[in-house]
Write a protein that holds these residues in place. Structure first.
Motif, PDB file in Angstrom:
ATOM      1  N   GLU A   7      34.181  45.320  33.312  1.00 35.06           N
ATOM      2  CA  GLU A   7      34.104  44.101  33.905  1.00 35.06           C
ATOM      3  C   GLU A   7      35.196  43.584  34.646  1.00 35.06           C
ATOM      4  OE1 GLU A   7      30.356  41.759  32.051  1.00 35.06           O
ATOM      5  OE2 GLU A   7      31.840  41.966  30.771  1.00 35.06           O
ATOM      6  N   ARG A   9      37.355  45.129  35.802  1.00 39.12           N
ATOM      7  CA  ARG A   9      37.979  45.972  37.051  1.00 39.12           C
ATOM      8  C   ARG A   9      37.129  45.601  38.329  1.00 39.12           C
ATOM      9  NH1 ARG A   9      38.319  51.764  33.638  1.00 39.12           N
ATOM     10  NH2 ARG A   9      40.389  51.392  32.784  1.00 39.12           N
ATOM     11  N   GLY A  10      36.087  44.624  38.070  1.00 41.35           N
ATOM     12  CA  GLY A  10      35.220  44.665  38.829  1.00 41.35           C
ATOM     13  C   GLY A  10      35.480  43.309  39.777  1.00 41.35           C
ATOM     14  N   PRO A  11      34.644  42.925  40.748  1.00 37.14           N
ATOM     15  CA  PRO A  11      34.792  41.946  41.616  1.00 37.14           C
ATOM     16  C   PRO A  11      34.698  40.441  40.770  1.00 37.14           C
ATOM     17  CG  PRO A  11      32.640  42.785  41.948  1.00 37.14           C
ATOM     18  CD  PRO A  11      33.338  43.881  40.939  1.00 37.14           C
ATOM     19  N   TYR A  13      35.875  39.811  38.132  1.00 38.83           N
ATOM     20  CA  TYR A  13      37.522  39.513  37.558  1.00 38.83           C
ATOM     21  C   TYR A  13      38.286  39.169  38.529  1.00 38.83           C
ATOM     22  CZ  TYR A  13      41.896  40.693  35.430  1.00 38.83           C
ATOM     23  OH  TYR A  13      43.317  40.684  35.081  1.00 38.83           O
ATOM     24  N   GLN A  14      38.110  39.828  39.627  1.00 42.56           N
ATOM     25  CA  GLN A  14      39.070  39.414  40.803  1.00 42.56           C
ATOM     26  C   GLN A  14      38.825  38.063  41.358  1.00 42.56           C
ATOM     27  OE1 GLN A  14      41.580  41.135  42.154  1.00 42.56           O
ATOM     28  NE2 GLN A  14      41.165  42.882  40.443  1.00 42.56           N
ATOM     29  N   ALA A  15      37.798  37.599  41.407  1.00 43.46           N
ATOM     30  CA  ALA A  15      37.298  36.327  41.705  1.00 43.46           C
ATOM     31  C   ALA A  15      37.653  35.484  40.620  1.00 43.46           C
ATOM     32  CB  ALA A  15      35.808  36.063  41.745  1.00 43.46           C
ATOM     33  N   ARG A  18      41.588  35.038  41.413  1.00 36.36           N
ATOM     34  CA  ARG A  18      41.667  34.416  42.680  1.00 36.36           C
ATOM     35  C   ARG A  18      41.636  32.880  42.626  1.00 36.36           C
ATOM     36  NH1 ARG A  18      45.236  37.262  45.777  1.00 36.36           N
ATOM     37  NH2 ARG A  18      44.348  39.047  46.044  1.00 36.36           N
TER      38      ARG A  18
END
Length: 223
Positions: A7, A9-11, A13-15, A18
């Motif tokens: 999870e 590495r997925g979007p 986590y990136q969100a 950010r």
């Protein structure tokens, strides 16, 4: 809830990263607008000292190094509130050399900067007054140190305390002639109103500094 490596590495986590970066950027803007370049510089130094992933991401971006260059460069100017504060205290001590003054701000880094600036002015003997908790690169005061500064203010060895808070320390602050809020701090303004630490025997003044079109104005209306 904890996130698995997959999870992370997925979007999602990136969100999250950010969003954290956006909140930090918002806080940096507020510091610059309401406190000035010195306090923002100190905040960035602390960002570089910790291991938060969102901070690490921000420091790798091009705009971060550009911001640091601007803060270190010739464009650095003092916040106008600092100049207004100096004038207010100079006027106070010109009218009454035996005055006692309190200056409030939310941020310890601003306290440090204002004490340095005020002590450059002839006739002002200022000291930093903060809580007991120590923070990153920022040692708090012991109860004994706090009590000593209060006594120094009462006796006139000091004539100005620049403080983050006095309400929670339960200390007996002597009467002062002028209280200046470097930004509107609703809790501290209410404390001064309740305890009447200015002008109980003679006319005293309370001055609130607020920068137009910044979050200062929201806090001012709240207070």
């Amino acid at each position: 809830a904890e996130m698995s490596i997959e999870e992370e590495r997925g979007p999602i986590y990136q969100a999250i990263m950010r969003q954290a970066s956006a909140l930090t950027t918002f806080h940096m803007l507020e510091l610059l607008e309401t406190q000035g370049a010195y306090t923002l510089k100190r905040f960035i130094e602390k960002m570089e000292s910790n291991d938060k992933r969102s901070h690490s991401m921000m420091m790798k971006e091009e705009h971060h190094s550009h911001l640091k260059e601007l803060l270190e460069g010739p464009c650095y100017i003092e916040h106008p509130k600092a100049e207004l504060l100096k004038k207010a205290l100079q006027e106070q001590f010109k009218n009454n050399t035996n005055s006692r003054t309190l200056v409030f701000t939310q941020y310890r880094d601003t306290v440090t900067h204002l004490v340095e600036e005020l002590n450059k002015i002839e006739g002002i003997r200022a000291e930093r007054f903060v809580g007991q908790a120590s923070k990153l690169h920022d040692k708090g005061l012991t109860q004994e140190q706090q009590a000593s500064f209060i006594q120094d203010l009462r006796k006139g060895y000091l004539n100005t305390l620049v403080a983050t808070s006095i309400a929670e320390e339960g200390l007996d602050i002597p009467e002062v002639d002028l209280v200046v809020f470097y930004e509107p701090i609703p809790s501290e303004i209410r404390y001064i109103q309740r305890r009447g630490r200015t002008g109980r025997k003679t006319a005293g003044r309370v001055t609130i500094l607020a920068t137009a079109d910044t979050y200062d104005m929201i806090y001012l209306h709240t207070s």
